[in-house]
Each structure stands twice: as C-alpha cells, then as structure tokens.
Write a protein that holds these residues in place. Structure first.
Motif, PDB file in Angstrom:
ATOM      1  N   LYS A 161       0.845  -1.192   0.000  1.00 25.81           N
ATOM      2  CA  LYS A 161       0.000   0.000   0.000  1.00 25.81           C
ATOM      3  C   LYS A 161       0.882   1.244   0.000  1.00 25.81           C
ATOM      4  CE  LYS A 161      -4.138  -1.830   2.291  1.00 25.81           C
ATOM      5  NZ  LYS A 161      -5.074  -1.661   3.423  1.00 25.81           N
ATOM      6  N   ALA A 163       0.538   5.612   0.647  1.00 28.56           N
ATOM      7  CA  ALA A 163      -0.304   6.716   1.122  1.00 28.56           C
ATOM      8  C   ALA A 163       0.456   8.037   1.013  1.00 28.56           C
ATOM      9  CB  ALA A 163      -0.755   6.481   2.564  1.00 28.56           C
ATOM     10  N   CYS A 206      -4.037   5.323  -1.457  1.00 27.95           N
ATOM     11  CA  CYS A 206      -5.014   6.307  -1.004  1.00 27.95           C
ATOM     12  C   CYS A 206      -4.262   7.586  -0.669  1.00 27.95           C
ATOM     13  CB  CYS A 206      -5.779   5.795   0.217  1.00 27.95           C
ATOM     14  SG  CYS A 206      -7.104   6.901   0.779  1.00 27.95           S
ATOM     15  N   TRP A 208      -3.991  11.320   1.140  1.00 28.28           N
ATOM     16  CA  TRP A 208      -4.467  12.132   2.275  1.00 28.28           C
ATOM     17  C   TRP A 208      -4.086  13.582   2.049  1.00 28.28           C
ATOM     18  CZ3 TRP A 208      -4.718   7.051   3.246  1.00 28.28           C
ATOM     19  CH2 TRP A 208      -5.594   6.597   4.240  1.00 28.28           C
ATOM     20  N   ALA A 225      -5.709  11.786  -7.594  1.00 27.89           N
ATOM     21  CA  ALA A 225      -6.797  10.835  -7.359  1.00 27.89           C
ATOM     22  C   ALA A 225      -7.582  10.585  -8.645  1.00 27.89           C
ATOM     23  CB  ALA A 225      -7.713  11.349  -6.260  1.00 27.89           C
ATOM     24  N   VAL A 230      -8.084   6.650  -7.809  1.00 36.06           N
ATOM     25  CA  VAL A 230      -7.866   6.145  -6.455  1.00 36.06           C
ATOM     26  C   VAL A 230      -8.578   7.057  -5.464  1.00 36.06           C
ATOM     27  CG1 VAL A 230      -5.663   5.074  -7.041  1.00 36.06           C
ATOM     28  CG2 VAL A 230      -5.699   7.427  -6.177  1.00 36.06           C
ATOM     29  N   PRO A 231      -8.867   6.569  -4.261  1.00 40.59           N
ATOM     30  CA  PRO A 231      -9.558   7.411  -3.276  1.00 40.59           C
ATOM     31  C   PRO A 231      -8.647   8.447  -2.645  1.00 40.59           C
ATOM     32  CG  PRO A 231      -9.077   5.254  -2.347  1.00 40.59           C
ATOM     33  CD  PRO A 231      -8.684   5.182  -3.782  1.00 40.59           C
ATOM     34  N   GLN A 232      -9.255   9.499  -2.149  1.00 40.06           N
ATOM     35  CA  GLN A 232      -8.528  10.466  -1.342  1.00 40.06           C
ATOM     36  C   GLN A 232      -9.327  10.752  -0.083  1.00 40.06           C
ATOM     37  OE1 GLN A 232      -8.150  14.573  -2.498  1.00 40.06           O
ATOM     38  NE2 GLN A 232      -9.889  14.482  -3.894  1.00 40.06           N
ATOM     39  N   TYR A 257      -4.483   1.997   7.684  1.00 37.58           N
ATOM     40  CA  TYR A 257      -4.375   1.709   6.252  1.00 37.58           C
ATOM     41  C   TYR A 257      -2.993   1.178   5.911  1.00 37.58           C
ATOM     42  CZ  TYR A 257      -4.295   2.483   1.208  1.00 37.58           C
ATOM     43  OH  TYR A 257      -4.169   2.310  -0.162  1.00 37.58           O
TER      44      TYR A 257
END
Length: 260
Positions: A161, A163, A206, A208, A225, A230-232, A257
């Motif tokens: 992952k 971030a 993800c 942030w 994103a 992809v999510p934010q 996460y």
C-alpha cells in the motif's frame, strides 16, 4: 514569481515557525527512548544524506513502513520526523525514515532515484511486506516509486500500500515559482517527474490531504486521485503542517491503512 504565494504554506499557518523546532525536539526524545531498537544513519548510497533511520517493532514485525519527508526537495532531513514512527511501531511494523540529497546540489529526478535506491536497500535488509508514505515532496517521491521500472519487479511486488500525504503530483506549475531557480526544471523534466502523468499503478493507494491546506494542494491531491482513479481522504480541520500528526496514532485511519 506568479505562483509563489499559491505554494507558500508557512505564510498561512498560525505559528508556523514553531513547527520545525517542535518536530526536532519530539524526534530527538523519541530516538533516545527507542535505544537499541533504533538503527540510525544506515547508508544506502555514496553521499552523507543518502541514509535512513530504522526503528524496529518491539515484537515480530508484520512488515516495514517507509516514510519520506517533505520540504520542497530543498530542506529538512530524517532526524526531524522520528516520532511519526509511533503509530506504525505500536502496530508491530518496523519504520524507516528516509533522507536524500537536496536541490540544488541534485535534481528532483536524482532524488527520485535515490529514494528508489533506499527502498531497494530496505527490501534487501528486511523480510516481509512494505508500505510507503511521504509528506508533500515526500508524497511526490513515494508516488514516483510506482512508475513502471522505478523499482525492480521483486521489490515492487512487496509494496502492499502507498499513502501520499499532501503530495505535489504535478510539477509543471512549479516552473512558475522562484523555487525553480534551485530545481532547474524545464517543461520536459517537470512532466517526466509528475506522478499525474504516470500510468495508474496496480498497487493499492489512497491520498491524504488536509481540508485547510492551500488550494493548490487540494487541487494537486484531487488531480492525482482522478488521474489514477484512487480514493482520497480530505482530513477536516488540518493544514499542511499538522495533517501528518495522525501518523503518531496507531488507531488513526492512515496508520491502520498502512499497517494492515
């Protein structure tokens, strides 16, 4: 320059000057408390700044979280951020804080490759899965690790992952800032280093960003994103300097996460 104010963070954060000394003090106390569980200044390349601090989980580690600091590729180093390892360590993950050479001594492209070398060094040193996170310029650098060919296939396969926090994902606007006197980018080199122009990665990711950040940082996060589908997460009431505080909390969304 035209966009200097747009990318100025400290000017819009109350008591901004207090953050770096506060970070440094907390980081030094954290390293002292870690004692033998801290392996400091591990070299991964020929220059003095090509090094990382490695903090070991108290029990058997589930994996290693790699954090890459920000500072617009111009300032700061690994020793300012040590305490942000707290959250992942509490969840039995090792944490590495990566440092790199700074502009104008090197280019941003060279920094990117240094970080890839650091991740590769950590993969050779430690077993198990890895996750990546970075703040601001560090968010850019961990996103760049997902570019095709940046990491060897065996190392890339271990990245579970990623971030990026408040990443600079499109470097082309920085051509219109006075910082480019140190970056020395042209349009081609800025585009080559822009994650928004990379192919969408297969690695789960993800983004942030703080809700109270400068508008360009909200736009940068949203652009990445959208480009990568992809999510934010837009963190309420947080600005560019305190959006990273959640890394200290083992129960925060970002730490959970990054340390599944």
């Amino acid at each position: 320059m035209k966009l200097d104010d747009a990318y100025a963070n400290a000017a819009y954060i109350p008591q901004a000057a207090q953050y770096p000394p506060r970070w440094s003090e907390a980081a030094a106390a954290f390293r002292e408390a870690m004692g033998a569980r801290a392996d400091l200044g591990v070299s991964y390349g020929p220059s003095a700044r090509q090094a990382y601090d490695l903090f070991y989980a108290e029990g058997p580690a589930h994996g290693t979280m790699v954090f890459v600091h920000g500072g617009y590729w111009l300032k700061f180093g690994r020793s300012m951020w040590s305490h942000f390892a707290k959250g992942a360590l509490a969840r039995n993950w090792n944490v590495a804080m990566v440092e790199y050479d700074l502009c104008p001594d090197v280019t941003i492209a060279q920094i990117t490759r240094q970080v890839a070398l650091a991740v590769t060094s950590l993969a050779a040193r430690l077993d198990g899965p890895m996750t990546l996170s970075g703040h601001s310029a560090g968010g850019h650098l961990v996103a760049r690790m997902l570019a095709p060919g940046m990491l060897s296939p065996d190392v890339a396969a271990r990245i579970q992952k990623v971030a990026p926090i408040s990443p600079v994902a499109d470097l082309r606007p920085l051509l219109e800032t006075s910082m480019n006197a140190d970056f020395k980018m042209d349009l081609a080199s800025a585009a080559a280093e822009s994650p928004v122009l990379q192919p969408p990665p297969d690695t789960p990711l993800c983004i942030w960003v703080g809700a109270q950040e400068r508008p360009v940082f909200l736009l940068q996060a949203a652009a990445l994103a959208a480009a990568w589908s992809v999510p934010q997460v837009i963190v309420p009431s947080k600005h560019h300097f305190d959006v990273i505080d959640a890394l200290c909390d083992p129960e925060s969304d970002i730490v959970r996460y990054l340390t599944p």
